[in-house]
Design an enzyme around this catalytic site. Structure first.
Site, PDB file in Angstrom:
ATOM      1  N   CYS A 115     -11.262  41.037 -29.620  1.00  0.00           N
ATOM      2  CA  CYS A 115     -10.974  39.956 -30.579  1.00  0.00           C
ATOM      3  C   CYS A 115     -12.006  38.840 -30.517  1.00  0.00           C
ATOM      4  O   CYS A 115     -12.174  38.096 -31.484  1.00  0.00           O
ATOM      5  CB  CYS A 115      -9.576  39.392 -30.335  1.00  0.00           C
ATOM      6  SG  CYS A 115      -8.304  40.646 -30.551  1.00  0.00           S
ATOM      7  N   HIS A 262      -9.525  33.179 -34.723  1.00  0.00           N
ATOM      8  CA  HIS A 262      -9.284  34.624 -34.776  1.00  0.00           C
ATOM      9  C   HIS A 262      -7.833  34.830 -35.212  1.00  0.00           C
ATOM     10  O   HIS A 262      -6.919  34.172 -34.696  1.00  0.00           O
ATOM     11  CB  HIS A 262      -9.526  35.245 -33.398  1.00  0.00           C
ATOM     12  CG  HIS A 262      -8.852  36.563 -33.235  1.00  0.00           C
ATOM     13  ND1 HIS A 262      -9.040  37.602 -34.113  1.00  0.00           N
ATOM     14  CD2 HIS A 262      -7.960  37.005 -32.301  1.00  0.00           C
ATOM     15  CE1 HIS A 262      -8.299  38.633 -33.727  1.00  0.00           C
ATOM     16  NE2 HIS A 262      -7.633  38.293 -32.643  1.00  0.00           N
ATOM     17  N   ASN A 292      -4.034  41.597 -38.083  1.00  0.00           N
ATOM     18  CA  ASN A 292      -5.059  41.237 -37.095  1.00  0.00           C
ATOM     19  C   ASN A 292      -6.145  42.323 -37.130  1.00  0.00           C
ATOM     20  O   ASN A 292      -5.876  43.474 -36.800  1.00  0.00           O
ATOM     21  CB  ASN A 292      -4.386  41.161 -35.716  1.00  0.00           C
ATOM     22  CG  ASN A 292      -5.344  40.848 -34.576  1.00  0.00           C
ATOM     23  OD1 ASN A 292      -6.533  41.093 -34.664  1.00  0.00           O
ATOM     24  ND2 ASN A 292      -4.798  40.320 -33.492  1.00  0.00           N
TER      25      ASN A 292
END
Ligand code: ACO
Length: 335
Positions: A115, A262, A292
């Site tokens: 991530c 993020h 995500n």
């Protein structure tokens, strides 16, 4: 010493929309649970036969970014490619992009920071531009999560969160003297590596061992996440690294015009927003429609925010990420 600047942005997501109700047909979950805990309403998944892969999506996003930077593939001096879901175990995705886009025999570097991948990749590219080694670097984050998730009830704690997509940025030597990347800060803490991980197949956990230890189940083939542990660390590290970046530039939270976190989980973004007392127009979230997308989430969100006119010349833009490793980082940009 030179400075770098983002001169082009682009993103691509597959056409196939997967709603929470679609997932409810595959596993014991509900639209209400997913929205309440994660904020996700729908995500995109590669569909068999649609021609997409991690690298194909990356190229689609990269072509848009290059066009907007008014550059051709020949102008690119280096590729930095962030992904946790490459098309092949090896080689990495960067060389595939080099080949598909018909680029010169430029360096192609893969970044494995999940991530935080895009923030790490931007930082690497920034260093190469600062030293004068390269002029134009293509930075990509791309993920094909749907190809590797457990879509049974067993995997519901993880698989409802993630989506597929790619985002790209062209980082160029800043010839204008105005704006550009002010700083990048990167961190890691490997002692929590297994809290968000995919153990195998890997050289440390190869197929025969997986089968021997788990004759009935294939769980190690799927990502594992200790959600609450990740949540608690994410909110602390996000906050720290944003503050660290601001302080390094003698700036404060009041100077932020746009925060692009993020897109881990809407509740994490909302926590940061509240902590820093940011009004809605100073933080950008799109996890609701894309889920995500790990290394792709920041470049997709940054591109959308810029396309919709929410980022203007002179704005202070902050990128911040936290993820598996654990790793985390921030990028402070004067647009
Ligand atoms: N649908 C319905 N029920 C579910 C689902 C689902 N998709 N997933 C889990 N549950 C159940 C669990 O089985 C559990 O049931 P039980 O109480 O009968 O045992 C119950 O819901 C609660 O489970 P928890 O894991 O405790 O749920 P929690 O409230 O912690 O929410 C979540 C899970 C959303 C993952 C949360 O921990 C979280 O927000 N974590 C942050 C981590 C994160 O968002 N990571 C994103 C990826 S990592 C990154 O990008 C940095």
């Amino acid at each position: 010493m030179f400075k770098s600047k983002i001169t082009g942005l682009g993103y691509y997501v597959p056409e196939n929309v997967v709603t929470n109700d679609d997932l409810s047909k595959l596993m014991d979950t509900s639209d209400a649970w997913i929205q309440e805990r994660t904020g996700v309403k729908e995500r995109r998944h590669i569909k068999k036969g649609d021609g997409n892969s991690t690298c194909i999506m990356a190229v689609k996003a990269a072509r848009i970014a290059l066009e907007r930077a008014e550059l051709t593939p020949d102008d690119i001096d280096m590729i930095v490619f962030a992904t946790l879901s490459p098309d092949m175990f090896f080689p990495g995705g960067g060389v595939e992009v080099q080949e598909i886009m018909g680029m010169r025999t430029i360096p192609a570097l893969d970044v494995r920071n999940q991530c935080s991948g895009f923030v790490y990749a931007i930082s690497v590219a920034d260093q190469f531009i600062k030293t004068g080694m390269h002029k134009n670097i293509l930075v990509i984050g791309s993920e094909n999560h749907s190809g590797g998730l457990d879509f049974t009830s067993r995997g519901r704690g993880v698989s409802v969160i993630f989506g597929d997509g790619a985002g790209a940025a062209v980082l160029s030597r800043n010839e204008t003297g105005k704006g550009g990347i002010l700083s990048t800060h990167l961190h890691s803490e490997g002692k929590h590596k297994k809290k968000l991980s995919l153990l195998g197949p890997s050289t440390g956990y190869w197929v025969p061992q997986i089968i021997k230890e788990n004759p009935q189940v294939d769980i190690p083939y799927y990502p594992y996440m200790d959600g609450q542990f990740v949540f608690k660390h994410a909110i602390v590290r996000f906050s720290e690294v944003i503050q660290e970046g601001l302080e390094a530039n003698d700036l404060s939270v009041d100077d932020i015009d746009m925060l692009i976190p993020h897109q881990a989980n809407l509740r994490i973004s909302q926590f940061i927003q509240k902590k820093f007392n940011l009004p809605d127009e100073k933080i950008y979230n799109n996890i609701q429609k894309f889920g995500n997308t790990t290394a792709a989430s920041i470049p997709i969100a940054l591109t959308e925010a810029w396309e919709s006119g929410k980022i203007k010349e002179g704005d202070l833009v902050v990128l911040a990420a936290f993820g598996s490793g654990f790793t985390w980082g921030s990028v402070i940009i004067r647009w």
